[in-house]
Every structure is written in C-alpha cells, then in structure tokens.
Design an enzyme around this catalytic site. Structure first.
Site, PDB file in Angstrom:
ATOM      1  N   GLU A  49       0.803  -1.226   0.000  1.00 43.67           N
ATOM      2  CA  GLU A  49       0.000   0.000   0.000  1.00 43.67           C
ATOM      3  C   GLU A  49       0.834   1.274   0.000  1.00 43.67           C
ATOM      4  OE1 GLU A  49      -0.557  -2.572   1.992  1.00 43.67           O
ATOM      5  OE2 GLU A  49      -2.621  -3.235   1.686  1.00 43.67           O
ATOM      6  N   PHE A 111     -11.054  -7.337  14.278  1.00 40.47           N
ATOM      7  CA  PHE A 111      -9.996  -7.768  13.362  1.00 40.47           C
ATOM      8  C   PHE A 111      -9.716  -6.654  12.332  1.00 40.47           C
ATOM      9  CE2 PHE A 111      -8.776 -10.073   9.396  1.00 40.47           C
ATOM     10  CZ  PHE A 111      -7.512 -10.453   9.821  1.00 40.47           C
ATOM     11  N   GLN A 112      -8.462  -6.305  12.188  1.00 36.13           N
ATOM     12  CA  GLN A 112      -8.000  -5.272  11.253  1.00 36.13           C
ATOM     13  C   GLN A 112      -8.627  -3.914  11.498  1.00 36.13           C
ATOM     14  OE1 GLN A 112      -8.233  -7.120   7.305  1.00 36.13           O
ATOM     15  NE2 GLN A 112      -6.133  -7.807   7.600  1.00 36.13           N
ATOM     16  N   LYS A 161     -17.395  -0.765   6.603  1.00 36.48           N
ATOM     17  CA  LYS A 161     -17.837  -1.763   5.629  1.00 36.48           C
ATOM     18  C   LYS A 161     -19.370  -1.800   5.469  1.00 36.48           C
ATOM     19  CE  LYS A 161     -17.296  -6.542   4.211  1.00 36.48           C
ATOM     20  NZ  LYS A 161     -16.567  -7.802   4.386  1.00 36.48           N
ATOM     21  N   MET A 485      24.244   8.768   1.965  1.00 33.52           N
ATOM     22  CA  MET A 485      24.144  10.055   2.637  1.00 33.52           C
ATOM     23  C   MET A 485      24.513   9.938   4.116  1.00 33.52           C
ATOM     24  SD  MET A 485      23.732  13.154   2.115  1.00 33.52           S
ATOM     25  CE  MET A 485      22.660  13.943   0.936  1.00 33.52           C
TER      26      MET A 485
HETATM   27  C1  LIG Z   1      12.384   5.738   5.230  1.00 31.26           C
HETATM   28  C2  LIG Z   1      13.683   6.369   5.565  1.00 31.26           C
HETATM   29  N1  LIG Z   1      14.536   5.767   6.402  1.00 31.26           N
HETATM   30  C3  LIG Z   1      15.732   6.345   6.707  1.00 31.26           C
HETATM   31  C4  LIG Z   1      16.074   7.545   6.174  1.00 31.26           C
HETATM   32  C5  LIG Z   1      17.416   8.202   6.529  1.00 31.26           C
HETATM   33  N2  LIG Z   1      18.250   8.295   5.318  1.00 31.26           N
HETATM   34  C6  LIG Z   1      18.348   9.396   4.545  1.00 31.26           C
HETATM   35  S1  LIG Z   1      19.327   9.201   3.217  1.00 31.26           S
HETATM   36  C7  LIG Z   1      19.687   7.619   3.651  1.00 31.26           C
HETATM   37  C8  LIG Z   1      20.607   6.783   2.810  1.00 31.26           C
HETATM   38  C9  LIG Z   1      20.057   6.507   1.464  1.00 31.26           C
HETATM   39  O1  LIG Z   1      20.859   5.509   0.868  1.00 31.26           O
HETATM   40  P1  LIG Z   1      20.751   5.158  -0.659  1.00 31.26           P
HETATM   41  O2  LIG Z   1      19.323   4.958  -1.032  1.00 31.26           O
HETATM   42  O3  LIG Z   1      21.657   4.047  -0.966  1.00 31.26           O
HETATM   43  O4  LIG Z   1      21.192   6.506  -1.378  1.00 31.26           O
HETATM   44  P2  LIG Z   1      22.608   7.255  -1.423  1.00 31.26           P
HETATM   45  O5  LIG Z   1      22.624   8.246  -0.312  1.00 31.26           O
HETATM   46  O6  LIG Z   1      23.674   6.224  -1.286  1.00 31.26           O
HETATM   47  O7  LIG Z   1      22.603   7.933  -2.754  1.00 31.26           O
HETATM   48  C10 LIG Z   1      19.032   7.267   4.834  1.00 31.26           C
HETATM   49  C11 LIG Z   1      19.153   5.970   5.503  1.00 31.26           C
HETATM   50  C12 LIG Z   1      15.132   8.153   5.306  1.00 31.26           C
HETATM   51  N3  LIG Z   1      15.357   9.347   4.737  1.00 31.26           N
HETATM   52  N4  LIG Z   1      13.969   7.533   5.005  1.00 31.26           N
END
Ligand SMILES: Cc1ncc(C[n+]2csc(CCOP(=O)(O)OP(=O)(O)O)c2C)c(N)n1
Length: 581
Positions: A49, A111-112, A161, A485
């Site tokens: 979803e 449920f749900q 529902k 990042m």
């Molecule tokens: C759902 C979620 N979980 C954690 C984060 C924290 N976060 C921001 S950037 C990142 C790393 C992203 O890694 P990747 O997709 O490999 O991209 P890159 O930075 O290597 O280009 C994380 C864990 C987030 N923004 N969203």
C-alpha cells in the site's frame, strides 16, 4: 436512482473525473472493489500500500490532478501513512480511501481495526470517517475540493464496511451529486491584498541585491510563466528550491539553481548576501535557511503564500501577502509595469557582477574517475541527461540521499513538472512507485527514476506492478553499496566510524532481481559502458528497465552547509577550497 454505498463511491470518483485508482483490496473495502469491474476507471493493483500512496503522489506531481489511492483497513491503512505524511509535507493533492470495520465494531479492537482518522489527523489536510451511506457523494465531492484548492494536500476518507456492503440495509441510498460544495469556514484567499502588492513593488524598486526565492508553491499554482515574466521584467535572479526545480528554466541567464544544504554556492550565497528575498510559495525550510539566526541577515522579506499559516511561521515578513502565487505575481507584474517597468528598476550591475563572479569561481564540480576506477555518480547523471536518446522533457524522479542531491544538481530542468521528489519528509523508497504513478499520468513522456541502492530495496517490488501493468518506467540505481548520505555524515562528522551503513554491491543481484520482476536488467561498471546502456534503456518501451550503475562510494555531495551551521559557512568541493570568496 437506488444504489449501495460502494456503487455510490465509485460513481462519485467517476463524477470527479478520476481516471485511475492505485490500490489493493481487502475485507473491509471489498464492497467498493466490486463495482470497479463495471467502471471505466483504471485500477492499478500494487504490491504494497505504500506503493499505492506514492504512485498517487507521482501522478499528482506531473499532472496537477489529484492522485487517488484505495486500500483496506488496519495494516493497509497504516501502510499508507507514510505517503500521506509525504503528500502533506509537499502539498500534494491526493485523495485516499480506506476501508474500515463495520460501524458496530468500531472501538472493539475488531480484526483489522485501527483508528485511521486518529492516526492520520496530523498528516492530512482533512480526514473523515463516513457514518452514513447517504453522505458518500457529498464527502467525496468535498474531499476533492479540499485536496485541490488553497494549499493542496492529502484528504483521507474512511469508509466502514456496512455502509458500502450491498447485503447490509445500511448501505442503501438514493444517488445524487451535489452541485456545489458548501464548507463554511473553508475559503482559501486567492487574490492578494492590493495595497500589499503595491508595497512589494515599491520594495523591489528600492532593492539593490534582490533574489527571488521560488518554492514548490509556484508549481502548485501553475505560476511558472508568471514567475518568468517577473524575473525578466525586473532582471532579478531566481533560486529554485528542491521542490521548485523546473519552475524556472535552469538554462535561463537569471537561474541560480538550488539553494540550501546541498545547493549551489551561488544560490546559497546570493540569498545570504541579499537585501531583499522575494519568497514565492516557499516556506523557509530549515534545509534552506541553515541556522536560522544567521540566515540572510540583511534581507527584507516579501512572502507570498496561499496558506496564511506560512507567513511568519519561520521568518517575519516585511510584506506578507496571502494569495495564489500566480494571481499575486501577475498583479505584481502589472503594478511594476505601471511604475515604469524595467526602466524604473535601480542599477544592479554591481550585484550582477558579484553573482557572476561566484558562478565562475564555484560551479558544480567533481573529479572524473581515472580509467579502471569506479563510475562517478555525477558522470552517470551527465551522461543520462545529455544522451541524444533522452528527451529534453524527460520526467525525473529520485529517492532520498546523495543520489537525490546529485540529480537535483546535475540535471538541467527546463520545464515545470519534470522533477518529482520527496522533499519535506525525505522518504526513502519514494522513487520507484512515484515514477510508476508519473508514467501512468504522463504515458507520453520518458520517465527515469534515479534511485539509491538503499532506497531501491525499500519499494522495488512495485516493479512487479509496473511490469504486470505494462508501465515502462526506467530506473537507474546509483549503487554505491552504502546508505550513502548517512555514510557521508559519518565520514565528515563521526570520524569515519561507519556504523551500519554498508549494504554490499551484489546482494541482492539487481540485474537478476529486475529480471525476476519482469523488467530488463543491466549492470554497468565502467564509464565506457554507460552511453550504450542508456541508449538501450531509452529504446525499450514495452517493459520497465533497471540499470545497476556501480558507483564510487567515496564520492561526497558538495557544496554542503553542515547541519547547525549558517549559510555563510558553506563547504565547497575540496578542489575549490582555496578560492577567494
Ligand atoms: C524511510 C527512511 N529511512 C531512513 C532515512 C534516513 N536516510 C536518509 S538518506 C539515507 C541513505 C540513502 O541511501 P541510498 O538509497 O543508498 O542513497 P545514497 O545516499 O547512497 O545515494 C538514509 C538511511 C530516510 N530518509 N527515510
């Protein structure tokens, strides 16, 4: 005409002109799924979803029309919470319909059952539990009205529902369609205050170092042309925030690119040194302002926004204007013309030459890889952007992380509605489903998702949806084998203590995974292979394509304003660090 609530719901969506619903059925929403068989509305069956929500967002971003998602109760409703929060932060028009347990079971831990309106109250523009089948057409009509007017946003309608179930007498209703929407207390102000607009024009006429700070509101208000007229009439440079990329052409001589934490040096510094910021549909996000105390200390502020709550929320404006960006800018342009137009603007040649000096000294840059070394992500993006087979109006969607910042920096956005991205919430896993939604909305366009390997693993399964539904999106994974990042922050601020960020380049095998999902899969390891892979991907239009680009994990995003620093402390690329500022 007699109907049951489920039929009335689908009929209401038809009346709203809905052409596609993204969703996945389940017990509580089953009665609404049944009439879909008899409806001209297309339904895209997702695998999770969250995917439905982001697809609806991607669709809305590129078409300007509200995206629609429909899911069942409980875990399905909680699965769509992230897209709701995402759409709320980025002002994306969306209508989400959730099934709910029967009215008599509400509050019994049936449920749900979850309290969907309770959970989503703070992340929707409006939400509502419908209690009577006869209310359905009115509630749907209002939902679309609220989602698309004023500051756009997500609206959630929760449907028990029993009121849609044809076997239940509570679902019987007489069909009607409300001619008008009557919502006392909800009257967004669209026309700006004339006296304030005049004050803004006067302030512009006195400013020597102005900058237009264009935000996502420009796109929401369909104000890109008006913005261009204002910039050209006054000769004022424009920064486009992450949400506004494409709202002003990057190839324009007045374009400064993106401001903020990973913005261009010139955009950041011009804002910082300006004496007037003309904030149009932008919200002084902390990623743009850096440390607030030190942000643009000499700047007076004109702030235009459709949402009165934005004015003064972060920085007190000297001239606040509530209104639709397009209408306000058009009127402002009219007033500026009356006041003498371009000729009456002050001499700003000194400011212009400072700006061009920064542009010359601090362009975006990176060091190309030596033969035999791994690909540079920026190089991949340049190749993709400049490939003769990549149409100039390609729609680009990113995930969240380094690849997102590089895409925003290195792509050249010359058209509005070509950049789709999770700006406010920063949702990893956004790009694959959002790209699918964008391609459904604009099947005539080439749609490229630029994803990180971390992000890709969060929602990649939606490529099964894309393959099954013949939605030919293209995905470029910039696979640096890391949560890049986060790795960058650990490198810069945690003494290279790389805690829990390594992902492995080969696990999963992205090429095989893509193929297993019905896509064409490719892997690219050296610079020489890049152009041919892109050409091949661009030529495939009958199924999704995934390219696993193996990129250099050591690459960092510059410029960077470290968290907590002011924009005067922007860190530039190591090769530019000796340059005079
Ligand atoms: C759902 C979620 N979980 C954690 C984060 C924290 N976060 C921001 S950037 C990142 C790393 C992203 O890694 P990747 O997709 O490999 O991209 P890159 O930075 O290597 O280009 C994380 C864990 C987030 N923004 N969203």
């Amino acid at each position: 005409m007699q109907m049951n609530g489920g039929q009335a719901l689908i009929k209401s969506l038809e009346m709203e002109g809905v052409e596609v619903i993204f969703g996945l059925p389940g017990g509580a929403i089953l009665p609404v799924y049944d009439p879909i068989i008899d409806s001209p509305i297309r339904h895209v069956l997702v695998r999770h979803e969250q995917g439905a929500g982001h697809m609806a967002e991607g669709y809305a971003h590129v078409t300007g029309r509200p995206g629609v998602a429909m899911v069942t109760s409980g875990p399905a409703a909680t699965n769509i919470v992230t897209p709701l929060a995402d759409a709320f932060m980025d002002s994306v028009p969306m209508v989400v319909i959730t099934g709910q347990v029967g009215s008599a079971s509400i509050g019994t831990d049936a449920f749900q059952e979850v309290d969907t309106v309770g959970i989503t109250r703070s992340i929707t523009k409006h939400n509502e539990l419908v209690t009577d089948a006869a209310d359905i057409p009115r509630v749907i009509r209002e939902a679309f009205h609220i989602a698309t007017t004023g500051r756009p946003g997500p609206v959630l309608v929760d449907i028990p529902k029993d009121i849609v179930d044809p076997t239940n007498p509570r679902s019987a209703m007489e069909w009607y369609w409300p001619e008008t929407v009557d919502l006392p207390g909800y009257r967004p102000t669209t026309v700006g205050h004339h006296r304030k607009i005049r004050e803004a024009a006067e302030l512009i006429g006195r400013s020597r170092r102005p900058v237009i700070y264009a935000g996502g509101g420009i796109l929401k208000a369909r104000a890109a042309e008006a913005l261009r007229e204002l910039a050209e009439l006054t000769g004022i440079h424009v920064v486009t925030t992450l949400m506004a990329r494409g709202a002003f052409p990057d190839s324009h001589e007045l374009a400064l690119g993106m401001p903020g934490m990973h913005g261009t040096y010139t955009a950041i510094t011009a804002m910082q040194e300006s004496d007037l910021l003309i904030a149009l549909g932008s919200r002084f996000d902390d990623r743009v302002t850096g440390k607030l105390d030190g942000f643009a200390p000499d700047a007076k502020i004109i702030h235009v926004d459709i949402d009165p709550a934005e004015l003064g929320k972060v920085r007190r404006p000297d001239v606040p204007i509530v209104g639709d960006c397009r209408l306000v800018i058009e009127e402002l342009v009219g007033v500026l013309r009356e006041m003498g137009g371009a000729e009456s603007q002050p001499d700003r040649s000194e400011w212009r030459s400072r700006i061009s000096g920064w542009q010359e000294r601090f362009p975006l840059t990176y060091e190309p890889s030596e033969p035999g070394e791994l690909l540079k992500p920026q190089y991949v993006l340049e190749q993709l952007r400049d490939a003769p087979t990549t149409p100039e109006d390609t729609i680009v969607i990113s995930g969240v992380g380094q690849h997102q910042m590089w895409t925003s920096q290195y792509w050249r956005f010359d058209h509005p509605y070509t950049w789709v991205n999770s700006g406010g919430l920063g949702t990893m896993g956004f790009s694959v489903p959002a790209a699918i939604g964008a391609k459904v909305g604009r099947p005539d366009r080439t749609v490229w998702a630029i994803d990180g390997d971390g992000c890709f693993q969060m929602t990649a399964q939606e490529l099964v949806t894309a393959a099954a539904e013949r939605i030919p999106v293209k995905v470029a994974i910039l696979n640096n084998a890391y949560l890049g990042m986060v790795r960058q922050w650990q490198e810069m601020f945690y003494e290279e203590r790389y805690s829990e960020v390594y992902l492995s380049p080969d696990l999963p095998d992205y090429k095989m995974w893509a193929e297993a999902m019905g896509c064409v899969g490719m892997r690219v390891e050296s610079p020489e292979e890049v152009p041919a892979a892109i050409e091949k991907a661009n030529s495939i239009n009958d199924r999704p394509v995934v390219i696993d680009f193996r990129t250099d994990a050591r690459e960092k995003v510059f410029p960077m304003v470290p968290a907590g620093a002011t924009n005067s402390q922007v860190v530039v690329d190591p090769t530019q660090q000796g340059q005079a500022r």
